[in-house]
Design an enzyme around this catalytic site. Structure first.
Site, mmCIF file in Angstrom:
data_model
loop_
_atom_site.group_PDB
_atom_site.id
_atom_site.type_symbol
_atom_site.label_atom_id
_atom_site.label_comp_id
_atom_site.label_asym_id
_atom_site.label_seq_id
_atom_site.Cartn_x
_atom_site.Cartn_y
_atom_site.Cartn_z
ATOM 1 C CG HIS A 1 35.548 37.840 51.303
ATOM 2 N ND1 HIS A 1 36.682 37.079 51.407
ATOM 3 C CD2 HIS A 1 34.934 37.453 50.164
ATOM 4 C CE1 HIS A 1 36.744 36.263 50.363
ATOM 5 N NE2 HIS A 1 35.699 36.472 49.597
ATOM 6 N NE ARG B 1 38.025 31.064 52.608
ATOM 7 C CZ ARG B 1 36.722 30.902 52.702
ATOM 8 N NH1 ARG B 1 36.234 29.870 53.356
ATOM 9 N NH2 ARG B 1 35.892 31.774 52.191
#
Ligand code: FAD
Length: 580
Positions: free
Chosen positions: A240, A262
């Site tokens: 991740h 994000r």
């Protein structure tokens, strides 16, 4: 302390109490309420494992406009055509009934749209917004409801019982049961069972930065390997991109800062406080997990790092108030570690998150060893080279339920307890006691060396040279561990002993990861070889299978069988032609 073995008998033994284990126990109980079912777990039932940590949610094709075929194609594309297509199909098609079961039978309540339908959000790599969730605490909702039902149905529990070895029958043809350590007393327990489910949840905790729960140390995979089972796709470890980086003094380092940051427009800045993602991918920060992780790692390797050696995540340009409102949990978690997510910069680093690889198994959860079944993150083949976010908890709950059904039916057909190979049982007990025969030493140093080795040489960017170096380091670490002892003063909750056993399994599985990564001379999904950056032919795709022959790892390459769709084709209907 006596090394006597306490003996327990049950019809069905479930190892692990994550989504896979608890669903299996409930389905087996529903199918055959008269059977004795026991859940044995290293931690406390309902409080351990990664299913509880699920933040984002659960992928399922529920909404009008979505379809099982579409979810399937997203899963196959995401897998870079390495997934077993029948397993992937079972995942996406059964996820629908599993989510209805979670809500309508087990009492979960997922977030809703204003019209009362289940809210489904976007997750990376999918062509449709299909991720069902309960805020960002989806796993707690699922595990709490599953645990309540297990408690209510009188299913037996062996909590803080660690499975250490699968024991076959004297003729070696079937599984007889499992040797465990009762961590509360340090005593040995042999659980004889007609059917056993391996659902210990894998867990790449051999990397310097990792997200999974601390109780996971690849025990199930290591036991399966030692019992002669084959594992596949082990080179596929998903990182991740944004793990929290809060220094070495806290276990918060490595934990996930969710992808939605994000997705909402968060920026990644390197140590010079410059955005860099557009140099690597046109989608910038919204590129897929593997690409963002590789880009961050490259910045780090080239020395453009934040004070703790990572990069920065910046959200403040979106407006601190909005960030506080939208990402309350994340803002609080960062504040606990001294970072201001809403108004400042937070240090992040890629973090090992999930193992796509695992035990070779069939869609009904049976394995090559009669009496042993497997489900969840311990298994391989469902996700191929990459798992879509949201397909992990779907995997564990879908296949856990199937395993429960299959085991209940299997026990009806094989309704006898099989005797164990007593010599093998005694040898397994002796193997657990090895650290007590050596002079006590520092296990922490060995663990740190393992972390560095896997992070540097078997991590996000790999080369043949690095992988070979890692394999020799792993041999050295294993030899050093064999000479490093643990004090035998008190075996109850002897954490040093369990650390030793954890490390033994982690080193064994690290070897399998490195061996598979060295053999795969192409770059697919989570596996990137700097010396072989091409994807290779999709039509000629093979997957890597590893098993243990004596002390040596044996490796083979199996062709992917495209049972439902060929590379370049789709299962989706062609768009309707407009009428002239
Ligand atoms: C922080 C985080 C966030 C995530 N978010 C998502 C998400 O949003 N969506 C998604 O789909 N997936 C997500 N995942 C992945 C998901 O959690 C896993 O795919 C899935 O829950 C694994 O389920 P499982 O039942 O196989 O294993 P787990 O839930 O991990 O359970 C494993 C169980 O085995 C027990 N155990 C381990 N070793 C032994 C032993 N030797 N003896 C006995 N018991 C043992 C453990 O104590 C535990 O009870 C996330 C993972 C993490 C770490």
């Amino acid at each position: 302390m006596s090394d006597a073995i306490r003996r327990v008998q049950t019809d069905i033994l479930v190892l692990g109490s994550g989504g896979a284990g608890l669903f299996a126990a409930l389905h087996a109980h529903q199918a055959a309420p008269q059977m004795g079912i026991t859940v044995a777990v290293k931690g406390l039932l309902g409080k351990c494992g990664c299913t509880r940590m699920v933040q984002g949610g659960y992928n399922v094709a529920l909404a009008p406009g979505d379809s099982v075929e579409r979810h399937f194609m997203d899963t196959i594309d995401g897998s870079k055509w390495l997934a077993d297509q029948d397993l992937a199909w079972t995942l996406v098609s059964t996820a629908i009934e599993r989510v209805h079961e979670l809500e309508n039978e087990l009492g979960c309540f997922f977030d809703r749209n204003p019209d009362g339908s289940v809210h489904q959000k976007a997750f990376a790599g999918q062509t449709f917004d299909r991720t069902v969730h309960k805020g960002d605490l989806t796993g707690i909702e699922i595990i709490n409801r599953l645990s309540e039902q297990v408690w209510a149905r009188g299913i037996s529990r062996l909590e803080e019982h660690r499975a250490v070895e699968l024991i076959r029958t004297p003729d070696g043809r079937a599984l007889a049961g499992v040797l465990m350590i009762d961590m509360r007393t340090g005593g040995f327990v042999f659980v004889q069972a007609k059917a056993v489910l391996l659902a210990t949840g894998g867990g790449p905790t051999m990397y310097k930065y990792h997200t999974p729960s601390g109780d996971k140390s690849c025990d199930g995979l290591a036991m399966a390997l030692r019992a002669g089972l084959a594992v596949r796709d082990m080179e596929m470890v998903q990182f991740h991109p944004t793990g929290l980086l809060a220094g070495t003094g806290t276990r918060m380092t490595g934990t996930v800062l969710e992808e939605g940051l994000r997705g909402a427009g968060g920026h990644l800045l390197n140590g010079d406080q410059q955005r860099f993602m557009s140099r690597y991918d046109d989608r910038g920060e919204r590129a897929t997990r593997d690409i963002v992780s590789r880009s961050i790692f490259t910045e780090m390797r080239e020395g453009r790092t934040s004070p703790n050696g990572g990069v920065y995540l910046q959200m403040s340009h979106l407006g601190p108030e909005r960030v506080r409102e939208q990402f309350k949990g994340m803002v609080e978690r960062c504040a606990d570690c001294g970072f201001d997510l809403a108004g400042g910069l937070v240090e992040v680093v890629p973090t090992a998150h999930y193992m796509m690889g695992g035990v070779v198994f069939q869609a009904d959860c049976s394995t090559a060893l009669p009496g042993l079944f497997a489900a969840g993150e311990d298994t391989g083949g469902v996700h191929g080279a990459n798992r879509l976010g949201g397909n992990g908890v779907a995997n564990s709950t879908v296949f856990g339920g199937i395993a429960g059904d299959t085991m209940a039916a299997w026990v009806l057909r094989h309704d006898t307890l099989r005797d164990p190979d007593e010599e093998a049982l005694a040898a397994a007990v002796a193997a657990q006691l090895l650290p007590f025969a050596q002079r006590p030493g520092s296990i922490d140093g060995l663990r740190e060396s393992l972390f560095e080795c896997m992070w540097n040489d078997v991590g996000i960017l790999r080369t043949a040279f690095g992988l070979q170096r890692a394999l020799s380091t792993l041999d050295e670490l294993d030899a050093q561990l064999a000479c490093t002892g643990v004090a035998d003063d008190d075996r109850a909750f002897n954490l040093g002993w369990h650390d030793w056993l954890n490390l033994k399994n982690l080193i064994a599985i690290s070897r399998v990861i490195a061996t598979s990564a060295l053999a795969r001379e192409d770059s697919r999904g989570a596996h990137f070889r700097e010396d072989h950056p091409g994807t290779g032919s999709l039509e000629g795709s093979t997957y890597i299978v590893v098993s243990l022959q004596g002390e040596r790892l044996q490796l083979s390459r199996e062709p992917v069988r495209f049972t439902r769709v060929q590379p370049g084709r789709t299962t989706l209907p062609a768009p309707a032609q407009a009428l002239p």
